[in-house]
Design a protein around this motif. Sequence first.
Motif, PDB file in Angstrom:
ATOM      1  N   VAL A 148       1.003  -1.298   0.132  1.00 38.66           N
ATOM      2  CA  VAL A 148      -0.104  -0.058   0.157  1.00 38.66           C
ATOM      3  C   VAL A 148       1.059   1.324  -0.238  1.00 38.66           C
ATOM      4  CG1 VAL A 148      -1.712   1.371   1.314  1.00 38.66           C
ATOM      5  CG2 VAL A 148      -2.049  -1.075   0.878  1.00 38.66           C
ATOM      6  N   PRO A 149       1.907   1.319   0.656  1.00 37.55           N
ATOM      7  CA  PRO A 149       2.865   2.533   0.617  1.00 37.55           C
ATOM      8  C   PRO A 149       3.341   2.701  -0.596  1.00 37.55           C
ATOM      9  CG  PRO A 149       3.035   1.538   2.777  1.00 37.55           C
ATOM     10  CD  PRO A 149       2.434   0.588   2.011  1.00 37.55           C
ATOM     11  N   TRP A 157       0.726   4.037  -2.817  1.00 37.59           N
ATOM     12  CA  TRP A 157       0.401   5.517  -2.853  1.00 37.59           C
ATOM     13  C   TRP A 157       1.616   6.205  -3.247  1.00 37.59           C
ATOM     14  CZ3 TRP A 157       2.813   9.662  -0.524  1.00 37.59           C
ATOM     15  CH2 TRP A 157       2.157  10.448  -0.293  1.00 37.59           C
ATOM     16  N   LEU A 158       2.940   5.873  -3.398  1.00 36.20           N
ATOM     17  CA  LEU A 158       3.748   6.614  -3.720  1.00 36.20           C
ATOM     18  C   LEU A 158       3.745   6.663  -5.269  1.00 36.20           C
ATOM     19  CD1 LEU A 158       6.419   8.387  -3.013  1.00 36.20           C
ATOM     20  CD2 LEU A 158       7.672   5.925  -3.575  1.00 36.20           C
ATOM     21  N   ILE A 184       0.968   6.354  -7.219  1.00 38.82           N
ATOM     22  CA  ILE A 184      -0.328   7.183  -7.648  1.00 38.82           C
ATOM     23  C   ILE A 184      -0.043   8.483  -7.498  1.00 38.82           C
ATOM     24  CG2 ILE A 184      -2.704   7.422  -7.008  1.00 38.82           C
ATOM     25  CD1 ILE A 184      -2.773   4.578  -6.612  1.00 38.82           C
ATOM     26  N   ASN A 185       0.531   8.835  -6.421  1.00 39.76           N
ATOM     27  CA  ASN A 185       0.590  10.513  -5.941  1.00 39.76           C
ATOM     28  C   ASN A 185       1.707  10.976  -6.821  1.00 39.76           C
ATOM     29  OD1 ASN A 185      -1.269  11.156  -3.695  1.00 39.76           O
ATOM     30  ND2 ASN A 185      -0.649   9.220  -3.297  1.00 39.76           N
ATOM     31  N   ASN A 227      -8.287  11.594  -4.031  1.00 43.14           N
ATOM     32  CA  ASN A 227      -8.316  10.614  -3.073  1.00 43.14           C
ATOM     33  C   ASN A 227      -6.775  10.171  -3.219  1.00 43.14           C
ATOM     34  OD1 ASN A 227      -8.091   7.867  -2.108  1.00 43.14           O
ATOM     35  ND2 ASN A 227     -10.057   8.187  -1.733  1.00 43.14           N
ATOM     36  N   GLY A 228      -6.174   9.876  -1.927  1.00 43.60           N
ATOM     37  CA  GLY A 228      -4.740   9.533  -2.020  1.00 43.60           C
ATOM     38  C   GLY A 228      -4.350   8.103  -2.788  1.00 43.60           C
ATOM     39  N   LEU A 229      -5.337   7.338  -2.810  1.00 40.38           N
ATOM     40  CA  LEU A 229      -5.149   5.970  -3.431  1.00 40.38           C
ATOM     41  C   LEU A 229      -5.801   5.655  -4.812  1.00 40.38           C
ATOM     42  CD1 LEU A 229      -5.449   3.530  -0.152  1.00 40.38           C
ATOM     43  CD2 LEU A 229      -3.378   4.372  -1.367  1.00 40.38           C
ATOM     44  N   TRP A 230      -6.143   6.896  -5.329  1.00 46.40           N
ATOM     45  CA  TRP A 230      -6.575   6.955  -6.829  1.00 46.40           C
ATOM     46  C   TRP A 230      -5.899   8.021  -7.719  1.00 46.40           C
ATOM     47  CZ3 TRP A 230      -7.705   3.123  -9.463  1.00 46.40           C
ATOM     48  CH2 TRP A 230      -8.394   3.189 -10.722  1.00 46.40           C
TER      49      TRP A 230
END
Length: 315
Positions: A56-57, A60-61, A63-64, A76-79
């Motif tokens: 997940v981290p 997140w990295l 995607i962002n 959203n942080g995960l999209w």
Amino acid sequence: MSTPVTTASPSASAASGGSKSAPRLRTPRKKRSPGRPKRSVLLTVLTGLILVYTVVPLLWLVINATKTQAGLADSNGLWFAHHFALWSNIHDTFTYHDGIFVRWLLNTLLYVVLGAGGATFLSILGGYALAKFNFPGKRAIFAVVIGAVAVPGTALAVPTFLMFSKMGLTDTPWAVIIPSLVSPFGLYLMWVFATEAIPVELLEAARIDGAGEIRTFFQVSLPLLAPGVVTVLLFTTVATWNNYFLPLIMIKNPDWYPLTLGLDAWNSQAQTIGGDVIFNLVITGSLLTIVPLIAAFLLLQKYWQSGLAAGSVKE
């Protein structure tokens, strides 16, 4: 003459048995094949939690890193955001502040080549000598190495800073390179690997043929140590590449920052008056920082996995 064997009919045997019923046979249990492991729900759940904690981290990295500074707050942080800005973020990361990120990348490579490379070479020499030669004080050295493995590096940071300050080496690359040359875990790993990987008979045959110790080491022993060398090199490279605390207390000049310290300086700009808020560049720079490490582990995984397994099975 042989006596003929007569078999009773089912009706006759039932009548002779009276009220006693025939015994029922138990169905044999299915035996699990030896190659099939036993399933464990608890182990599966724990493995799934570790997988989520690890992936997940990283997700997140990735995607962002595709978002702009405004997109980080609006999505959203995960999209993904509506605007895909990965390539522009990479360009801005390399060109921001006169390309200081490139300087930090070169500094990190310098620390890795000299620090991690030197630590690996010293671990090879020390581990080979401890594994294949007998000399007075060998048990004491073993105790010192094991004790050094148990001591965290942060506990030695302040004494190291005071020592380098007396020698006038602080705020120089040597303040990071020289402490990185010492790797007790790498020395211990090479010691264990050399003990199992190099047969004593092979060394004796090389010496009988007239080869000296240096030639025997480089031409006979070193090729056999390749998996252990790669394993130690990867461990020391990751430790030097991710080193943060030692450069933090040793280096004040931003021109000698490694990537870890430079990205932290960019991240701290948002807390200063008039500082630029560049979280998108911090995230993109963090993604670019881990790409070489991931590539190194994927390309060399067959070597470091066999190096970690050395000594685990005794033949």
